[in-house]
Design an enzyme around this catalytic site. Structure first.
Site, PDB file in Angstrom:
ATOM      1  N   SER A  58      -6.936  -2.546   6.974  1.00  0.00           N
ATOM      2  CA  SER A  58      -8.350  -2.720   6.654  1.00  0.00           C
ATOM      3  C   SER A  58      -8.685  -4.199   6.796  1.00  0.00           C
ATOM      4  O   SER A  58      -8.491  -4.764   7.871  1.00  0.00           O
ATOM      5  CB  SER A  58      -8.648  -2.177   5.251  1.00  0.00           C
ATOM      6  OG  SER A  58     -10.034  -2.232   4.989  1.00  0.00           O
ATOM      7  N   HIS A 108     -10.209   0.193   9.228  1.00  0.00           N
ATOM      8  CA  HIS A 108     -11.544   0.382   8.677  1.00  0.00           C
ATOM      9  C   HIS A 108     -12.522  -0.528   9.415  1.00  0.00           C
ATOM     10  O   HIS A 108     -12.333  -1.747   9.449  1.00  0.00           O
ATOM     11  CB  HIS A 108     -11.556   0.084   7.182  1.00  0.00           C
ATOM     12  CG  HIS A 108     -10.667   1.011   6.396  1.00  0.00           C
ATOM     13  ND1 HIS A 108     -10.080   0.642   5.210  1.00  0.00           N
ATOM     14  CD2 HIS A 108     -10.266   2.282   6.633  1.00  0.00           C
ATOM     15  CE1 HIS A 108      -9.371   1.653   4.743  1.00  0.00           C
ATOM     16  NE2 HIS A 108      -9.451   2.650   5.594  1.00  0.00           N
ATOM     17  N   ASP A 150      -6.394   2.877   0.107  1.00  0.00           N
ATOM     18  CA  ASP A 150      -6.221   3.870   1.163  1.00  0.00           C
ATOM     19  C   ASP A 150      -4.814   3.776   1.751  1.00  0.00           C
ATOM     20  O   ASP A 150      -4.313   2.691   2.022  1.00  0.00           O
ATOM     21  CB  ASP A 150      -7.264   3.642   2.268  1.00  0.00           C
ATOM     22  CG  ASP A 150      -7.317   4.784   3.261  1.00  0.00           C
ATOM     23  OD1 ASP A 150      -6.989   5.923   2.884  1.00  0.00           O
ATOM     24  OD2 ASP A 150      -7.691   4.530   4.424  1.00  0.00           O
TER      25      ASP A 150
END
Length: 204
Positions: free
Chosen positions: A23, A50, A143
């Site tokens: 991310s 992401h 995540d």
């Protein structure tokens, strides 16, 4: 290692698929990892980074400059091939089925994100079991933590970037705290270790 229907041929690579999640800070980290791979890398690579869902992504072209792999946006119902890195498109979950076919979905956000590393890792675990390698790199949030547990539960291999080495510690720390990690490594170590894992033959 044993997995029904996967890699029954003597001398086949021990691992069949690599899934990587990142991310915040992830683009630089992905470039560093992928730059370690040779052009004949013997497995497909699935990437969740992401991204801003409001814009088209140039991530495949950015990563292509630093790796011998072919890098492309994943497509729905696409069959995965060795030596190709498939990037989850913005705002779409990326999953892989048992036959090595990708699916893209716009189902609800998971832990406030889409694409979700957890969903990707869970699909990789279900489809490839002990022949899967899952990697969590820099990023905020959690995540990937549920997903690495799923990979470990199916006897797959989990690699986590050392939080002390990561630009953003949230994702790697959450993954490490599951106790599912087989390796906790610096960014510089991750690529070469993956390359060695995938060069290892399965002598079942």
């Amino acid at each position: 290692m044993s997995s029904p229907g996967q890699g029954d041929q003597l001398g086949a690579p021990a691992y069949a698929i690599l899934a990587i999640a990142s991310s915040a800070g992830g683009i630089s980290a992905l470039r560093a990892v992928l730059s370690s791979f040779t052009g004949d890398f013997p497995a497909p690579v699935l990437l969740v980074q992401h991204l801003d869902p409001r814009h088209e992504t140039i991530l495949p072209s950015v990563l292509s400059r630093k790796t011998s792999l072919k890098v492309k946006l994943a497509e729905d119902r696409e069959e995965i091939l060795p030596g190709v890195a498939y990037v989850a498109p913005p705002n779409r979950h990326l999953l892989v089925g048992r036959g090595g076919v990708l699916s893209l979905t716009e189902t609800e956000l998971v832990h406030f994100v889409r694409p979700s590393a957890d969903l990707l890792f869970e699909s990789v675990a279900a489809s490839f079991a002990d022949r899967a390698v899952a990697v969590v790199l820099t990023g905020s949030g959690t995540d990937g933590a549920m997903g690495v547990r799923a990979v470990k539960d199916r006897n797959g291999t989990v690699i986590v970037q050392d939080p002390d080495d990561a630009e953003f510690t949230g994702m790697p720390r959450a993954a490490m705290e599951t106790n599912a990690a087989d390796f906790v490594l610096t960014l510089a170590e991750i690529g070469p270790v993956i390359q060695r894992l995938f060069e290892t033959e399965d002598h079942r």
